[in-house]
Structures are given as structure tokens and as C-alpha cells.
Write an enzyme that holds these catalytic residues in place. Structure first.
Site, PDB file in Angstrom:
ATOM      1  N   VAL A  24      -1.810 -11.112  23.510  1.00 12.03           N
ATOM      2  CA  VAL A  24      -0.418 -10.810  23.149  1.00 12.03           C
ATOM      3  C   VAL A  24      -0.411  -9.480  22.417  1.00 12.03           C
ATOM      4  O   VAL A  24      -1.324  -9.162  21.664  1.00 12.03           O
ATOM      5  CB  VAL A  24       0.244 -11.881  22.250  1.00 12.03           C
ATOM      6  CG1 VAL A  24       0.504 -13.154  23.004  1.00 12.03           C
ATOM      7  CG2 VAL A  24      -0.579 -12.142  21.000  1.00 12.03           C
ATOM      8  N   SER A  25       0.613  -8.684  22.659  1.00  9.25           N
ATOM      9  CA  SER A  25       0.832  -7.482  21.865  1.00  9.25           C
ATOM     10  C   SER A  25       1.749  -7.880  20.723  1.00  9.25           C
ATOM     11  O   SER A  25       2.243  -9.007  20.671  1.00  9.25           O
ATOM     12  CB  SER A  25       1.483  -6.381  22.715  1.00  9.25           C
ATOM     13  OG  SER A  25       2.793  -6.770  23.087  1.00  9.25           O
TER      14      SER A  25
END
Length: 280
Positions: A24-25
Site C-alpha cells: 500500500v502507498s
């Protein structure tokens, strides 16, 4: 006969080892369904349904998918792939794995040589076939397109903030960013002041770094100071009241840590030192 076929199929699946990759960013963390926990839960259930054994879980949190070089978990995954520790790499979507077309093609080629397949939970393809590899390439193009469009939107938003004097660079020693405004962090600001004062006195980057370290100061990311990190601070005009974005510069609304006069004196010394080294 049917029983034996089912047993053989079950044995075949159990012999398959899967490396699960999740990412995930910072932006993704706010989106429903993209959290690391949600990805892991879904992919582990997928392996269970297929009868695959999970070799290892590799997770990169808060990291962009624009390239693979700066992601520790995927680097570890690729090292284990080189040693053929698993048969399949499973991920939620191609955008979780990579958004770079060049990274994608190089990785698919390398994994194909190692007889390791790439499997996406949300996109149906099989990299063991020519058609599957073509599909991966097409998906990769769209993944990169999405990244580039997102980059344009982010750049536009930052440019608008800059025009309104609200642009606040992140991870800047001496400041913290609150509501797009820079607020002074006293101890860090004292460190910045000492940095400029020490360099004006010594004209030496390494000596200045030693002074900061001896005083017990550390960098924004928790590291000790070096000649290079000192130079980064000394060259940053933000401390003298300016903000910069995409080569555009203007006077900001934040509080200065050092005066414009001190900044100019330091820049003059840095330029003189640089020019004197070039002569030799």
C-alpha cells in the site's frame, strides 16, 4: 479413477509454494479494500481454496509502486525467487506489484527463466503462456498510465498550493507541516542554526557534521549528520523564508530560522570552496 484424479490434483496444488506480495502507498491506506490486512486475508484465503502452501508473506507499507528498486520487501522477494524458494508470486492486482512497464517486462522475463509464475487475484492471467505474458504487458501499460495521470494530478495540486503560498515540503529539518503550513520545531530549528553558525566559523562540512553529532542532534529520519546532509541543509533556501516548487521560487509565509544575510554568506563560502576544488 475420479478419486485418483482428485487426489493427484490435490497433491499437485499442495506441491505449489506461493510467495504472497502485498503493498500500500500512503494514499492507498485510506482506500477501502487496499489495506495490507485486507490484501493478506484475501490472498491467504485464495491459497487455501486452491490448496497452495504459502511460503512467505512480503509486505511493503507506505511505498509507491512506481519502481521496484526502493521497495525492501519486493527486493527480498526477488532474491528468494533467484533461489527458487517458491513456484508462484501472488498479489492483489498488478498495480500492487509494479506500475513500471520496464520493471514489469524485466521481471516477467526473469521469473519465466526461473519457472516462477505471476498470479493476480483480481486480473486473470498466467505468465507461463505467451498470451498471458501479452496480457501482463497490456495491464502494465495501463498501470503506468494510471501512475502518470496520478502524478500529473498531484503535481497540479502542489502547484496550486505553491501559488497560494501553502506549499510545505515534507521531512524538512527544523519544521513540521500542519495544514500545508510550516511550523517551527524548536530543537530541530536550534540544530539548523548551529549548522549555519558552525559552517560560517569552520568553512568545513565534515567539521560541522561532527559539531552537530557531538551536540546530540540527529537528522529528520533519525540518522547522524554527514558532510553531505550538512550541505543539503546549508543549501536549502526555505530556512531563509523562501519556498520552491518545480524550479519556481517565492517568499513564503512561514517563519525563518536563519536570516537572508546569513544564508547569502554561507552560499558564498560554499561556492568559493567548490571553485577552489575545481582548480585542482
Amino acid at each position: 479413477m475420479a478419486y485418483l484424479k482428485r487426489k493427484a490434483k490435490a497433491f499437485y496444488h499442495m506441491s505449489k509454494k506461493v510467495a504472497i506480495y502485498i503493498r500500500v502507498s500512503s494514499l492507498d491506506q485510506a482506500r477501502e479494500g487496499y489495506s495490507l490486512a485486507a490484501q493478506e486475508r484475501t490472498l491467504r484465503n485464495y491459497c487455501s481454496d486452491k490448496g497452495y502452501s504459502v511460503y512467505e508473506l512480503y509486505a511493503d507499507e507506505g511505498i509507491s509502486g512506481k519502481d521496484m528498486v526502493h521497495r525492501p520487501a519486493i527486493q527480498s522477494l526477488m532474491q528468494d525467487a533467484e533461489e527458487k524458494k517458491f513456484d508462484i508470486i501472488l498479489f492483489w492486482a498488478l498495480s500492487r506489484f509494479t506500475r513500471s512497464v520496464s520493471d514489469l517486462y524485466q521481471t516477467v522475463y526473469k521469473l519465466n527463466q526461473l519457472n516462477i509464475d505471476l498470479v493476480s487475484y483480481t486480473e486473470v492471467f498466467d505468465t507461463s503462456t505467451p498470451f498471458g505474458r501479452a496480457i501482463v504487458g497490456i495491464l502494465g501499460v495501463f498501470a503506468q498510465l494510471e501512475r502518470e495521470l496520478t502524478s500529473e494530478r498531484v503535481s497540479f495540486a502542489l502547484d496550486e498550493k505553491f501559488k497560494q503560498s501553502k506549499y510545505a515540503p515534507a521531512f524538512l529539518q527544523g519544521y513540521t507541516s500542519k495544514n500545508d503550513e510550516l511550523k517551527i520545531v524548536k530543537r530541530e530549528a536550534d540544530c539548523v542554526k548551529l549548522c549555519f553558525e558552525s559552517y560560517l566559523e569552520t568553512h568545513n562540512l565534515s567539521e560541522t557534521a561532527r559539531t552537530l553529532n557531538a551536540a546530540g542532534y540527529i537528522g529528520k529520519r533519525g540518522k547522524h549528520f554527514s558532510a553531505n546532509s550538512v550541505k543539503v541543509i546549508l543549501r536549502n533556501k526555505t530556512y531563509a523564508g523562501y519556498i520552491k516548487f518545480n524550479e519556481k521560487e517565492k517568499f513564503g509565509s512561514h517563519e525563518c530560522i536563519i536570516s537572508a544575510d546569513v544564508f547569502k554568506k554561507v552560499q558564498k563560502i560554499l561556492i568559493q570552496k567548490h571553485n577552489s576544488r575545481k582548480k585542482f
